[in-house]
Design a protein around this motif. Structure first.
Motif, PDB file in Angstrom:
ATOM      1  N   UNK A   1     -34.993  10.033  38.447  1.00 18.37           N
ATOM      2  CA  UNK A   1     -36.410   9.718  38.212  1.00 18.37           C
ATOM      3  C   UNK A   1     -36.982  10.615  37.098  1.00 18.37           C
ATOM      4  N   UNK A   2     -36.611  11.902  37.132  1.00 21.11           N
ATOM      5  CA  UNK A   2     -37.099  12.823  36.102  1.00 21.11           C
ATOM      6  C   UNK A   2     -36.527  12.465  34.731  1.00 21.11           C
ATOM      7  N   UNK A   3     -35.265  12.046  34.711  1.00 24.83           N
ATOM      8  CA  UNK A   3     -34.633  11.629  33.452  1.00 24.83           C
ATOM      9  C   UNK A   3     -35.365  10.446  32.845  1.00 24.83           C
ATOM     10  N   UNK A   4     -35.747   9.490  33.712  1.00 25.65           N
ATOM     11  CA  UNK A   4     -36.469   8.313  33.224  1.00 25.65           C
ATOM     12  C   UNK A   4     -37.872   8.695  32.748  1.00 25.65           C
TER      13      UNK A   4
ATOM     14  N   UNK B   1     -37.578  10.097  29.381  1.00 27.07           N
ATOM     15  CA  UNK B   1     -37.353   9.028  28.391  1.00 27.07           C
ATOM     16  C   UNK B   1     -38.679   8.335  28.050  1.00 27.07           C
ATOM     17  N   UNK B   2     -39.465   8.019  29.080  1.00 31.29           N
ATOM     18  CA  UNK B   2     -40.751   7.343  28.860  1.00 31.29           C
ATOM     19  C   UNK B   2     -41.659   8.231  27.999  1.00 31.29           C
ATOM     20  N   UNK B   3     -41.708   9.505  28.335  1.00 29.61           N
ATOM     21  CA  UNK B   3     -42.568  10.440  27.604  1.00 29.61           C
ATOM     22  C   UNK B   3     -42.135  10.565  26.143  1.00 29.61           C
TER      23      UNK B   3
ATOM     24  N   UNK C   1     -50.750   4.937  37.574  1.00 28.33           N
ATOM     25  CA  UNK C   1     -50.651   5.344  36.167  1.00 28.33           C
ATOM     26  C   UNK C   1     -49.514   4.618  35.443  1.00 28.33           C
ATOM     27  N   UNK C   2     -48.425   4.359  36.165  1.00 24.40           N
ATOM     28  CA  UNK C   2     -47.311   3.608  35.568  1.00 24.40           C
ATOM     29  C   UNK C   2     -47.787   2.209  35.166  1.00 24.40           C
TER      30      UNK C   2
ATOM     31  N   UNK D   1     -40.172  -1.482  24.483  1.00 27.83           N
ATOM     32  CA  UNK D   1     -39.213  -2.089  25.421  1.00 27.83           C
ATOM     33  C   UNK D   1     -38.556  -1.016  26.293  1.00 27.83           C
ATOM     34  N   UNK D   2     -38.187   0.104  25.669  1.00 30.87           N
ATOM     35  CA  UNK D   2     -37.546   1.187  26.431  1.00 30.87           C
ATOM     36  C   UNK D   2     -38.479   1.719  27.515  1.00 30.87           C
ATOM     37  N   UNK D   3     -39.776   1.854  27.173  1.00 28.67           N
ATOM     38  CA  UNK D   3     -40.749   2.346  28.169  1.00 28.67           C
ATOM     39  C   UNK D   3     -40.837   1.362  29.339  1.00 28.67           C
ATOM     40  N   UNK D   4     -40.930   0.085  29.001  1.00 25.96           N
ATOM     41  CA  UNK D   4     -41.032  -0.932  30.063  1.00 25.96           C
ATOM     42  C   UNK D   4     -39.784  -0.925  30.946  1.00 25.96           C
ATOM     43  N   UNK D   5     -38.623  -0.856  30.310  1.00 24.25           N
ATOM     44  CA  UNK D   5     -37.380  -0.822  31.099  1.00 24.25           C
ATOM     45  C   UNK D   5     -37.306   0.448  31.942  1.00 24.25           C
ATOM     46  N   UNK D   6     -37.793   1.554  31.363  1.00 24.31           N
ATOM     47  CA  UNK D   6     -37.800   2.831  32.091  1.00 24.31           C
ATOM     48  C   UNK D   6     -38.704   2.762  33.309  1.00 24.31           C
TER      49      UNK D   6
END
Lengths: 119, 361
Positions: free
Chosen positions: B93-96, B99-101, B167-168, B267-272
């Motif tokens: 979860x922290x890894x994702x 990535x989002x950040x 927030x997500x 796209x990466x944020x949405x997938x994350x």
């Protein structure tokens, strides 16, 4: 009024050369040419601009890759002096390469001539 | 610089187009710019030297101070380097969340870069649209971390705060808003005849120069080089990352490549966010002595920290290689060489997204 435009950048250049990657590249170049680090630094400060010295580490790495597949270029450090430091023009590098390819060419004489040219 | 031509034209160190001080010295022949030289040193910080002798906890905050635009990535790379030295693992979860950040950070950085470019070619309207859109990304960053810059969100073993479902959902909504607006702005950039005149075929970077200079990031990818540290990251590959390159290698290509990467970041944020599952956000661990060289893909290219920690947890050696150094160098010696007009100097320089703060670490 003292104009800033052509101010002496030597102290800033020395600061750049004190960076970790830049220092390592300068030492590696000095070893290749068989001269002291201090003399190499003097040559670099005199002949290179500030941003070339900042990027010396990356350029040296790129030159190493090029030199890996070029025996003569590697022996004479042609890529390191032209690609990495810009101390030697492409034309002059080709000239020295042609000299080295001649029969019975003495590489140590050519190295000496190169060092004389860049000093 | 030896004066061999008509006029030596200084640009900067204080110039409306530059976010930070630097001086470009141009040697001109008529309107043509023959050669250029960049002078830095106005805002040298010496952060590497300040870090030495300090405990690792302090260096996390110091690293963020290298750059105000991409502080997130400096925070991430130093923490990941420390984790690798000590063998500390990060929960999924922290890894994702990292990535989002980082992708939100890339969005705001690319939008700022493209805004700066539009500003230098006097297309202020599009520039302001982009700057306004950047605020949506900045709001999402603030929602996630509690602040706009220097959040110290990434900590060894994970992240500092969790992302609530509420927030997500807001960040997800922001990505759709950015995408919808972006389509309009990209169309403006692609079809604007004046933009084309000022951008296409200008500041061309040859493959030979690109390879010799060690150029990185969008500047390298716009020249056709497949250089991106994310290709080594399994989480990015899992989230659908792929290499984006262009071949034109001019100012236009560099700006368009950043636009293309913005869509990918969304796209990466949405997938994350879709892959987020309930779980812990931080693992424990103990810092150990060691040395490591760690690279991740910052918005401007490869950012490398070479760091050594002793058994007392103090930094004994650190070297920060920022992507702006090779990018500024190649802009100076290759892209701005033999430009047809002095008016193209600032736009070509800005198209490489030079960050003086990063270069003057």
């Amino acid at each position: 009024m003292k104009l800033m435009y052509e101010r002496d950048l030597s102290p800033m250049k020395l600061t750049s050369l004190n960076g970790v990657r830049q220092n390592a590249a300068a030492i590696a170049l000095s070893k290749r040419l068989g001269i002291s680090r201090q003399r190499m630094r003097k040559i670099l400060i005199a002949k290179c601009d500030l941003i070339t010295l900042e990027n010396l580490g990356s350029r040296y790495d790129a030159a190493e890759i090029q030199a890996a597949s070029d025996e003569i270029g590697n022996a004479l450090s042609l890529h390191h002096l032209s690609t990495a430091a810009g101390l030697l023009s492409k034309e002059r590098a080709d000239h020295y390469r042609a000299l080295a390819q001649e029969k019975e060419a003495d590489l140590s004489d050519i190295r000496r001539a190169i060092l004389e040219e860049i000093s | 610089m030896k004066k061999v031509v008509d006029v030596s034209l200084p640009v900067g160190p204080i110039h409306p187009c530059f976010k930070e001080p630097c001086r470009i010295k141009c040697e001109t022949r008529g309107e043509r710019v023959v050669t250029t030289e960049v002078e830095l040193g106005y805002v040298k910080k010496g952060i590497e030297k300040i870090m030495i002798g300090r405990p690792w906890q302090e260096t996390i905050f110091l690293a963020e101070r290298v750059c105000g635009i991409c502080s997130v990535v400096h925070n991430t790379v130093i923490v990941e380097a420390l984790e690798k030295i000590s063998g500390i693992t990060v929960p999924r979860r922290a890894g994702l969340l990292r990535l989002i950040l980082n992708e939100l950070d890339r969005i705001q950085s690319h939008l700022l870069a493209n805004y700066s470019y539009c500003y230098t070619i006097e297309h202020e309207t599009l520039g302001m649209y982009l700057l306004n859109l950047r605020e949506t990304a900045m709001d999402s960053l603030e929602m996630m971390t509690g602040t706009r810059v220097m959040a110290a969100y990434v900590v060894p073993g994970g992240v500092r705060e969790d992302l609530s479902a509420d927030n997500a959902a807001k960040i997800l909504e922001a990505t759709y808003h950015i995408e919808a607006e972006l389509k309009r702005f990209v169309r403006m950039f692609e079809t604007g005849p004046m933009i084309g005149l000022r951008s296409k075929g200008i500041g061309v970077l040859s493959m030979e120069d690109a390879l010799a200079s060690g150029v990185v990031g969008p500047t390298a990818r716009a020249a056709g080089l497949s250089r991106d540290a994310r290709k080594e990251d399994p989480l990015y590959l899992e989230m659908g990352w792929h290499m984006i390159t262009r071949t034109e290698s001019d100012n236009y290509a560099r700006i368009m490549l950043r636009f293309d990467e913005l869509y990918q970041s969304l796209t990466l944020i949405r997938n994350g966010i879709a892959a987020l599952e309930p779980g812990k956000i931080r693992n424990g661990g103990e810092m150990k002595a060691g040395r490591i060289k760690h690279t991740i893909e910052a918005p401007r290219g490869d950012l490398t920290y070479d760091i050594e920690i002793d058994s007392a947890g103090q930094v004994v050696f650190v070297s920060i290689q920022t992507p702006s150094i090779p990018n500024i160098e190649v802009a100076t010696h290759a892209m701005m060489k033999n430009l047809a007009s002095a008016a193209d100097v600032t736009s070509t320089f800005i198209s490489a997204d030079p960050c003086i703060a990063c270069a003057e670490r």
